[in-house]
Design a protein around this motif. Structure first.
Motif, mmCIF file in Angstrom:
data_model
loop_
_atom_site.group_PDB
_atom_site.id
_atom_site.type_symbol
_atom_site.label_atom_id
_atom_site.label_comp_id
_atom_site.label_asym_id
_atom_site.label_seq_id
_atom_site.Cartn_x
_atom_site.Cartn_y
_atom_site.Cartn_z
ATOM 1 N N GLY A 79 -3.906 2.973 -0.441
ATOM 2 C CA GLY A 79 -4.854 2.038 0.146
ATOM 3 C C GLY A 79 -4.914 2.206 1.648
ATOM 4 O O GLY A 79 -4.291 3.099 2.223
ATOM 5 N N ASN A 125 2.067 -3.146 1.679
ATOM 6 C CA ASN A 125 1.244 -3.097 0.460
ATOM 7 C C ASN A 125 0.544 -4.424 0.185
ATOM 8 O O ASN A 125 -0.527 -4.462 -0.436
ATOM 9 N N ARG A 169 -7.289 -1.849 -1.402
ATOM 10 C CA ARG A 169 -7.177 -0.834 -2.452
ATOM 11 C C ARG A 169 -8.528 -0.226 -2.822
ATOM 12 O O ARG A 169 -8.599 0.755 -3.555
#
Length: 352
Positions: free
Chosen positions: A45, A67, A72
């Motif tokens: 991503g 994350n 994404r």
């Protein structure tokens, strides 16, 4: 056009604070986007300052994994499926850096869409071995392609314009003072491209060196003379070539001839069928720029001189499709002193 992606990647074990520090290091860059990869190098991503800001405002901690902040749904290209229309779409969406991924989702390169006009998936062969007799004494110590027009050599104008259209694989055919060209461009890494040289032991004509080009990666190749200045739209040239499904496409320069008298149109038995008053006839002159299928290399004789016009004749005789693409933009063949001087004036007003 192609960006060193290493400074734009961060591993997926990093936290948001580390991502912000790396983004801050990009403050002098046009784009402040990080690409998050795992230990296998797979792209997971992207993350920007804005992504982290929104995450913090929603209650996340800056010590949490990057994350949790990443986007994404990022845009990308496949290495073996680069599509010109897709690139144009992404440019329209104001995307700056576009990753190109291999079959394992790893970044192989980043394209700076602000620096490219389009992405045309072709290789390029630039013919740069000529002596330049008509430009002597300028070419006594300098090969014609290295004569400067404005602030850089003629051949560099052509290479830089092709780079704007996404071309990254170049072959340069050299002979007379060829080492000057090799020393100047090297392997092309300074421009983010790959350059290989074809050394002609003897003159091979305007396309004979094509048979010596190794490992042509693309299905199509552009062949052009190095001593041309042009604002030809290489994307339009390529799309025309594909649309007609041609074997070879020849760029041409329209040339008008005005007849100052009335012209008789005659039948075979010399009867007058019509009269055209002071007509203008348009002819198309070879511009020294060709697009062709890379596999046509196999048709070029293994030895001796062979010109692009010879290939055209051979293809026409064998009923292959050879088509014309008129250049409606600027074009100048710098073949003599007068044209060289004209180029010095024209370059001040051109956007190559």
């Amino acid at each position: 056009m192609f960006v060193d992606f290493r400074e734009y990647v961060i591993d997926d074990k990093s936290n948001a604070r580390q991502a912000l520090q790396k983004l801050d290091a990009l403050s002098s860059k046009d784009s402040r986007t990080l690409f998050i990869i795992n230990e296998e190098g797979k792209l997971l991503g992207t993350v920007t300052d804005g992504d982290i800001r929104r995450g913090l405002l929603s209650g996340r901690e800056i010590s949490e994994n990057v994350n949790l902040y990443m986007n994404r749904k990022f845009k990308f290209l496949r290495e073996d499926q680069i599509n010109a229309e897709e690139v144009k779409l992404y440019k329209g969406l104001k995307i700056h850096l576009l990753p190109v991924l291999d079959s394992k989702e790893r970044i192989v390169k980043l394209i700076d869409l602000k620096q490219v006009q389009a992405i045309v998936p072709i290789s390029a062969l630039i013919m740069a071995g000529g002596r330049g007799e008509r430009l002597r004494p300028l070419t006594d110590a300098t090969p014609k392609p290295m004569l400067k027009v404005g602030d850089k050599p003629i051949i560099e104008h052509n290479i830089d314009r092709l780079i704007k259209y996404g071309v990254e694989d170049f072959y340069i055919s050299i002979k007379y003072l060829g080492k000057n060209i090799q020393d100047y461009f090297g392997d092309g890494k300074s421009k983010g491209v790959n350059i290989k040289y074809i050394e002609e032991d003897e003159p091979l004509g305007t396309i004979g060196a094509f048979r010596l080009a190794p490992q042509i990666r693309h299905e199509h190749i552009l062949v052009m003379n190095s001593d041309i200045l042009t604002t030809l739209d290489f994307e339009d040239f390529y799309k025309h070539f594909l649309a007609i499904n041609a074997d070879m496409c020849v760029a041409s320069v329209p040339y008008s001839v005005n007849i100052p008298y009335g012209v008789l149109e005659l039948s075979d038995d010399l009867h007058v069928t019509s009269l055209k008053e002071k007509p203008t006839y348009v002819y198309y002159s070879n511009a020294g720029i060709y697009l062709l299928r890379s596999k046509l290399r196999d048709l070029i004789p293994a030895e001796g001189m062979y010109n692009a016009t010879d290939l055209m004749d051979d293809l026409i005789r064998s009923k292959r499709k050879v088509v014309n693409f008129p250049i409606l933009n600027y074009w100048l063949d710098i073949g003599n002193q007068q044209d060289f001087l004209k180029a010095q004036m024209d370059i001040k007003h051109l956007e190559l």
